[in-house]
Design an enzyme around this catalytic site. Structure first.
Site, PDB file in Angstrom:
ATOM      1  N   ASP A  82      -2.284  15.089  67.355  1.00  0.00           N
ATOM      2  CA  ASP A  82      -1.415  15.925  68.177  1.00  0.00           C
ATOM      3  C   ASP A  82      -2.182  16.368  69.432  1.00  0.00           C
ATOM      4  OD1 ASP A  82       0.795  17.527  68.830  1.00  0.00           O
ATOM      5  OD2 ASP A  82      -0.022  19.261  67.754  1.00  0.00           O
ATOM      6  N   GLU A 134       3.440  12.724  76.936  1.00  0.00           N
ATOM      7  CA  GLU A 134       4.270  13.865  77.360  1.00  0.00           C
ATOM      8  C   GLU A 134       4.522  13.809  78.858  1.00  0.00           C
ATOM      9  OE1 GLU A 134       3.260  17.645  75.594  1.00  0.00           O
ATOM     10  OE2 GLU A 134       3.755  18.758  77.414  1.00  0.00           O
ATOM     11  N   SER A 212       8.505  26.195  66.733  1.00  0.00           N
ATOM     12  CA  SER A 212       8.429  27.464  65.988  1.00  0.00           C
ATOM     13  C   SER A 212       9.184  28.583  66.703  1.00  0.00           C
ATOM     14  CB  SER A 212       6.967  27.883  65.783  1.00  0.00           C
ATOM     15  OG  SER A 212       6.312  26.967  64.937  1.00  0.00           O
ATOM     16  N   ASN A 231       7.976  19.211  66.125  1.00  0.00           N
ATOM     17  CA  ASN A 231       6.656  19.721  65.755  1.00  0.00           C
ATOM     18  C   ASN A 231       6.680  21.205  65.409  1.00  0.00           C
ATOM     19  OD1 ASN A 231       5.991  17.204  66.738  1.00  0.00           O
ATOM     20  ND2 ASN A 231       4.500  17.927  68.240  1.00  0.00           N
ATOM     21  N   ALA A 233       3.906  24.240  64.242  1.00  0.00           N
ATOM     22  CA  ALA A 233       2.521  24.631  63.950  1.00  0.00           C
ATOM     23  C   ALA A 233       2.428  26.136  63.713  1.00  0.00           C
ATOM     24  CB  ALA A 233       1.610  24.206  65.100  1.00  0.00           C
TER      25      ALA A 233
HETATM   26 ZN   LIG Z   1       2.639  20.468  71.249  1.00  0.00          ZN
END
Ligand SMILES: [Zn+2]
Length: 309
Positions: A82, A134, A212, A231, A233
Site C-alpha cells: 500500500d 494514484e 474509514s 481500503n 486502515a
Molecule cells: Zn491510501
C-alpha cells in the site's frame, strides 16, 4: 491456499458490482483478524502493508506472516503493497514476494508520475504481478478535518484518469473522490458523479482510499458507481487500540501480551466482517476463484520468436 495476485479478483468485482476489502495489517494480530474475518464471511480479501508498516517491521517480515496465514486459509488472499513511495520500495516488495503492488506518485508532476508508473508496470508484469497507481491525490486528515476547498483541490478529473491509464497500462487506479486518509469519524460523502464519470472513461478497476472516514451509504453508492477495491486502515487501528485500552483499564494487573492481543484481535475481526458485508463480498470466495482459474492474466509462455540459430 497460496497467495494470489489481485488482477482477476478486482476485474471480477468490477464486472459484478461489488468491492473487495483491502485492510491494512500492522502486526500479527491484525493480519490474523483480517484473514479470519474473510474466512468467516467466505470472502476474498486483500491484506495490505503500508510504507509505515514496512518501516516498523520490514517487508520481508510482514510478507512471511501474510503468506503463512494465507496458505492455511480457505479463501483467496492477496498480499498488497500500500502506497509504495518510491521506485526502490516497490522493487523491494516485489522481490519479497508481494502479489500486488502500489506506486503512489500522486505528489509528483503528472508526467513524472506517468514515467515511473509505466516503468514499474513493465517490471511488475514481467514478474506476473499487477500494479495500482494514484492520480489526483487522496489528502491526509491526520492533523484534523480538511475544508471542502482543500479536498476539492486534489480531486481526480476523468480526463487525467483516462490519459494516465492509457499512458501507463496500470492495472487499477486509486482516485481522489472526496475521501481523506486517517479520518477518525465517518462523516464524508463521496463525489459519486465523479466516480461514474471516471468509470466511463477508464477500463481498469477503481480504488477508494481513506474509506474509514466515509459514511456507509456513500460507500454503497460508490460501489454502484464503479469502485472495486476499498481500503480501510484507520478504523482497524482504532478498534485495536481502543480494545487494548479497555482491557487494561478493566484489568490493570494484566501483563501477558497475548491476553490483550487476543482481545483486540477479536475486535478488529468484528470490524473487518462488518466491512466485508458492507462491500457485498460475503460468499464470493468460490466464484472469484472459478473466474481466476479461467482467466490467467499473467500466465507467460516463452517467447521463442526471437531465437535465431
Ligand atoms: Zn491510501
Amino acid at each position: 491456499m497460496p497467495l494470489i495476485d489481485s488482477k482477476g479478483m478486482l476485474i471480477y468485482a468490477m464486472e459484478n458490482k461489488f468491492a473487495v476489502g483491502a485492510f491494512n495489517a500492522n502486526n500479527l494480530e491484525t493480519a490474523q483478524a483480517i484473514i479470519e474475518a474473510a474466512e468467516e464471511e467466505n470472502a476474498p480479501v486483500i491484506v495490505q502493508i503500508s510504507q509505515g508498516a514496512i518501516d516498523y517491521a520490514g517487508e520481508d517480515c510482514f510478507f512471511a506472516i501474510v503468506k503463512t496465514l494465507a496458505q492455511k486459509a480457505s479463501v483467496p488472499v492477496v498480499c498488497h503493497l500500500d502506497h509504495g513511495v518510491d521506485f526502490g520500495t516497490v522493487i523491494r516488495a516485489l522481490r519479497a514476494g508481494f502479489t500486488s503492488l502500489m506506486f503512489d506518485g500522486s505528489s509528483l508532476p503528472f508526467e513524472e508520475n506517468v514515467k515511473i508508473t509505466k516503468m514499474l508496470v513493465e517490471i511488475a508484469h514481467a514478474s506476473g504481478v499487477p500494479l495500482e497507481a494514484e492520480i489526483g491525490k487522496v489528502p491526509d486528515a491526520a492533523k484534523g478535518p480538511l475544508s471542502p476547498e482543500e479536498v476539492k483541490k486534489y480531486l481526480t478529473t476523468p480526463e487525467e484518469a483516462q490519459e494516465f491509464c492509457e499512458k501507463t497500462g496500470v492495472d487499477s487506479l486509486a482516485v481522489a473522490v472526496g475521501s481523506a486518509h486517517r479520518m477518525k469519524v465517518q462523516s464524508v460523502r463521496l463525489d459519486i458523479e465523479r466516480i461514474a464519470n471516471i468509470r466511463e472513461r477508464v477500463g481498469v478497476p477503481l480504488v477508494l482510499h481513506g474509506a474509514s472516514g466515509v459514511m456507509d451509504e456513500s460507500v454503497i453508492e460508490a460501489i454502484k458507481a464503479g469502485i472495486s477495491k476499498i481500503n480501510f486502515a484507520t478504523e482497524l487501528n482504532k478498534a485495536f487500540t481502543n480494545a487494548i485500552k479497555e482491557k487494561l483499564q478493566a484489568e490493570p494487573e494484566l501483563v501477558d501480551v497475548r491476553k490483550y492481543g487476543a482481545y483486540a484481535r477479536e475486535r478488529v475481526k468484528k470490524v473487518v466482517k462488518e466491512k466485508i458485508k458492507l462491500l457485498n463480498s460475503t460468499g464470493k470466495a468460490e466464484e472469484i476463484m472459478d473466474f481466476i482459474n479461467k482467466n490467467r492474466y499473467f500466465e507467460k509462455k516463452s517467447d521463442t520468436s526471437k531465437i535465431v540459430e
